[in-house]
Design a protein around this motif. Structure first.
Motif, PDB file in Angstrom:
ATOM      1  N   UNK A 152      40.181  60.760  60.012  1.00  0.00           N
ATOM      2  CA  UNK A 152      40.274  60.458  58.583  1.00  0.00           C
ATOM      3  C   UNK A 152      40.517  61.758  57.817  1.00  0.00           C
ATOM      4  N   UNK A 153      41.450  61.728  56.888  1.00  0.00           N
ATOM      5  CA  UNK A 153      41.706  62.911  56.073  1.00  0.00           C
ATOM      6  C   UNK A 153      40.541  63.178  55.128  1.00  0.00           C
ATOM      7  N   UNK A 154      40.259  64.456  54.904  1.00  0.00           N
ATOM      8  CA  UNK A 154      39.210  64.822  53.957  1.00  0.00           C
ATOM      9  C   UNK A 154      39.822  65.013  52.574  1.00  0.00           C
ATOM     10  N   UNK A 155      38.949  65.239  51.592  1.00  0.00           N
ATOM     11  CA  UNK A 155      39.435  65.482  50.235  1.00  0.00           C
ATOM     12  C   UNK A 155      39.448  66.968  49.912  1.00  0.00           C
ATOM     13  N   UNK A 156      39.555  67.805  50.954  1.00  0.00           N
ATOM     14  CA  UNK A 156      39.596  69.252  50.741  1.00  0.00           C
ATOM     15  C   UNK A 156      40.842  69.637  49.955  1.00  0.00           C
ATOM     16  N   UNK A 157      40.689  70.526  48.996  1.00  0.00           N
ATOM     17  CA  UNK A 157      41.810  70.978  48.172  1.00  0.00           C
ATOM     18  C   UNK A 157      42.803  71.763  49.015  1.00  0.00           C
ATOM     19  N   UNK A 158      44.079  71.424  48.905  1.00  0.00           N
ATOM     20  CA  UNK A 158      45.110  72.102  49.681  1.00  0.00           C
ATOM     21  C   UNK A 158      45.304  73.533  49.187  1.00  0.00           C
ATOM     22  N   UNK A 159      45.571  74.452  50.119  1.00  0.00           N
ATOM     23  CA  UNK A 159      45.865  75.837  49.762  1.00  0.00           C
ATOM     24  C   UNK A 159      47.259  75.929  49.170  1.00  0.00           C
ATOM     25  N   UNK A 160      47.485  76.964  48.376  1.00  0.00           N
ATOM     26  CA  UNK A 160      48.813  77.119  47.795  1.00  0.00           C
ATOM     27  C   UNK A 160      49.770  77.729  48.812  1.00  0.00           C
TER      28      UNK A 160
END
Length: 287
Positions: free
Chosen positions: A261-269
């Motif tokens: 399952x994908x997490x809701x971690x903020x993607x890096x730029x």
């Protein structure tokens, strides 16, 4: 053998296998919850009595004993019999370390000299999966070398032609690369795979079939990228032959998943991703 028949050079139909090049060359977290504070004590550390101290010491001793036991590489009946337990040929057992050195050296940047046993076959499959889904295979001046290093001699000509056809200049343009497989100025192309585990589904002294469960990051890092870097999960099945004192690939296939399952971690730029690719090197995989 046609590309359509192979579904990724001999793969399953459906899912990723319908597009044998969807992952190859990258053309396609886990959160730890910390315990809450002791609300009733308003953050005050409770006094530790002698009994609790004895329990903590006991747990630490057990942990140290467990680690020491694990580092011995075996125990019980296996240790008494004088050898580590060998993984089952059906792949039902978990991946575990053994005493055999699985890699002897490197052929260019790809590991070579794998042990002539199940462990060596798994190590070969893991390293070859990484090479087959690397950014390097999109570069015409590196592609032929990689194919010659990985595949059995009788398949090299056929597969090199197929790779060249698949990774044409038109294809490279679609993923934001020039005819030499390089990203535009200010962009960084990313295609890096990490094997999560391996499983032997068939084995003999002359051939082996190994499944490699992989994750990876693929795409182009850059402010104006139309193919942003994302992650993927897939399984590659490699059929190997023992040839020339090493394991080589006869054919391979790929399919999607298993994916968590994908997490809701903020993607890096884009800059962070590009910098990570430049600063963190890859591994030689062995077990």
């Amino acid at each position: 053998m046609s590309q359509g028949d192979d579904h990724g050079y001999g793969g399953d139909s459906g899912g990723r296998g319908d597009d044998p090049y969807s992952t190859l060359g990258g053309t396609r977290q886990t959160r730890t919850r910390l315990p809450d504070g002791e609300g009733g004590d308003h953050g005050r550390r409770p006094a530790r009595n002698s009994r609790s101290l004895v329990m903590v010491v006991g747990v630490v001793v057990l942990l140290i004993a467990a680690i020491a036991f694990a580092n011995r590489g075996g125990g019980g009946n296996e240790e008494a019999s004088g050898g580590a337990k060998k993984p089952g040929t059906t792949g039902s057992g978990p991946t575990a370390p053994t005493g055999t050195k699985p890699v002897q050296g490197k052929n260019g940047t790809i590991a070579s000299g794998f042990a002539h046993d199940e462990q060596g076959a798994q190590s070969a499959a893991a390293n070859y999966a990484v090479a087959l889904v690397s950014a390097e295979i999109l570069k015409p001046d590196r592609r032929g070398e990689i194919v010659r290093q990985i595949f059995v001699a009788q398949r090299v000509g056929e597969l090199e032609a197929k790779f060249n056809e698949a990774y044409s200049s038109e294809f490279l343009e679609k993923v934001g690369l020039d005819e030499n497989g390089n990203a535009a100025e200010g962009m960084t192309y990313v295609s890096r795979t990490a094997p999560v585990g391996t499983k032997v589904t068939a084995y003999s002294t002359t051939s082996a079939t190994v499944e490699v469960w992989c994750t990876g990051v693929f795409g182009t890092a850059g402010v104006s990228s139309t193919n942003p870097v994302s992650n993927d999960w897939f399984t590659m099945t490699l059929k190997l032959q023992w040839a020339g004192e090493d394991w080589k690939v006869d054919s391979f296939a790929q399919k999607e998943g298993p994916a968590p399952v994908n997490t809701d971690r903020t993607a890096s730029n884009a800059d962070e991703i590009a910098r990570a690719v430049e600063e963190y090197g890859g591994f030689t995989y062995a077990r």
